[in-house]
Enzyme design. Sequence first.
Site, PDB file in Angstrom:
ATOM      1  CE1 TYR A  58      -2.720  -3.295   0.567  1.00  0.00           C
ATOM      2  CE2 TYR A  58      -3.093  -2.663   2.847  1.00  0.00           C
ATOM      3  CZ  TYR A  58      -3.280  -3.546   1.817  1.00  0.00           C
ATOM      4  OH  TYR A  58      -4.026  -4.682   2.015  1.00  0.00           O
ATOM      5  CB  SER A 156      -2.735 -12.803   2.903  1.00  0.00           C
ATOM      6  OG  SER A 156      -3.811 -12.200   2.237  1.00  0.00           O
ATOM      7  CG  ASN A 157      -4.038 -13.079  -1.332  1.00  0.00           C
ATOM      8  OD1 ASN A 157      -5.225 -12.972  -1.597  1.00  0.00           O
ATOM      9  ND2 ASN A 157      -3.331 -12.065  -0.857  1.00  0.00           N
ATOM     10  CE1 TYR A 204      -8.744  -9.881  -1.104  1.00  0.00           C
ATOM     11  CE2 TYR A 204      -7.384 -11.084   0.461  1.00  0.00           C
ATOM     12  CZ  TYR A 204      -7.821 -10.868  -0.835  1.00  0.00           C
ATOM     13  OH  TYR A 204      -7.322 -11.635  -1.873  1.00  0.00           O
ATOM     14  CG  PHE A 205     -11.706  -6.916  -1.722  1.00  0.00           C
ATOM     15  CD1 PHE A 205     -11.064  -5.740  -1.356  1.00  0.00           C
ATOM     16  CD2 PHE A 205     -11.209  -7.609  -2.813  1.00  0.00           C
ATOM     17  CE1 PHE A 205      -9.971  -5.258  -2.058  1.00  0.00           C
ATOM     18  CE2 PHE A 205     -10.107  -7.135  -3.527  1.00  0.00           C
ATOM     19  CZ  PHE A 205      -9.490  -5.957  -3.138  1.00  0.00           C
ATOM     20  N   PRO A 206     -14.744  -6.981   2.254  1.00  0.00           N
ATOM     21  CG  PRO A 206     -14.891  -5.942   4.333  1.00  0.00           C
ATOM     22  CD  PRO A 206     -13.917  -6.244   3.232  1.00  0.00           C
ATOM     23  CB  SER A 209     -15.962  -3.448  -5.463  1.00  0.00           C
ATOM     24  OG  SER A 209     -14.766  -4.193  -5.512  1.00  0.00           O
TER      25      SER A 209
END
Length: 315
Positions: A58, A156-157, A204-206, A209
């Site tokens: 980030y 993660s991922n 994540y992305f709860p 978008s």
Amino acid sequence: MAEIRIGHSQVYAEQLGLGANAIGGHNLFANLKDETGKEVVRTALQNGINLIDTAYAYGNGRSEELIGEVLQENEFDRSRVIIATKAAHVPGQKGVFNNSPEFLTRSVEEALRRLQTDYIDIFYIHFPDKETPKNEAVAALHKLKEAGKIRAIGVSNFSMTQLKEANQDGYVDVVEDKFSLIHREAEKERWPYLEQHNISFVPYFPLASGLLTGKYHLNSLQSMAPDDPRKKNPDFQGERFEKIIQAVEQLAPIAKNNQASIAQLVLAWYMKNPRISVVIPGAKKPEQVRDNARALDIHLSSTDYHTIDQLFKDF
């Protein structure tokens, strides 16, 4: 609301955190201002949110720097703030990841400097690389945990195969993966494994978008520019988009009965879900953080929880 323990660690966090990809994430979003980002962090900490989730990716470390600056302000007690950060991206090489013990050890040291702290509460391997045995990568983090430089180990991922390899010695405390009411694949295989091994889960992305906030309608696609990047997202296409919108519209009366917005209702559903430890919606503005924080005051009934679950069961 009681704090949640992260895996086997001694890290305890509120169930609502802040996703900090828009704090200094100049490589991810246009027109960000650093001072606004710092105010977003302050607002979170002032409104009952004590976990800040960031990453090297980030802003190539800028997010961590801004959070570190806020941590130095006299208003905040570092011992009450839970900082989660991640690494794997090789600087200057887009899409190249490194999980080697040397890289991860160096990444932790560099993150500590940017955050201006002597420990990181949760450190994640952000993405898997193709070469490093995952148990060796996690073993390196375990050494850093024993040294007091990190307090909890996350991945993660990772695929299920990679996750099992990473947790070969039982060192993984938490997994962060994509999950929402419209992306529920993790429930099938991943969640039973995590429960069996006492590993926490952070989605994540709860809010998907913005699709789970109620701001989109069936005619919303018509107002988007032809080159709008959302049009490449399968969630914004054809029958799937219509199905999502129809389900979200049915949340409106439930939200009204709970004196909440649709977004706050959805966040409350995650917090009531026994397999979700912390939900981390992002925010670009302080007012968005304040709105999200109101979800902490929603006491969702079991009936409403199961009604929402059934509305999205086909996803």
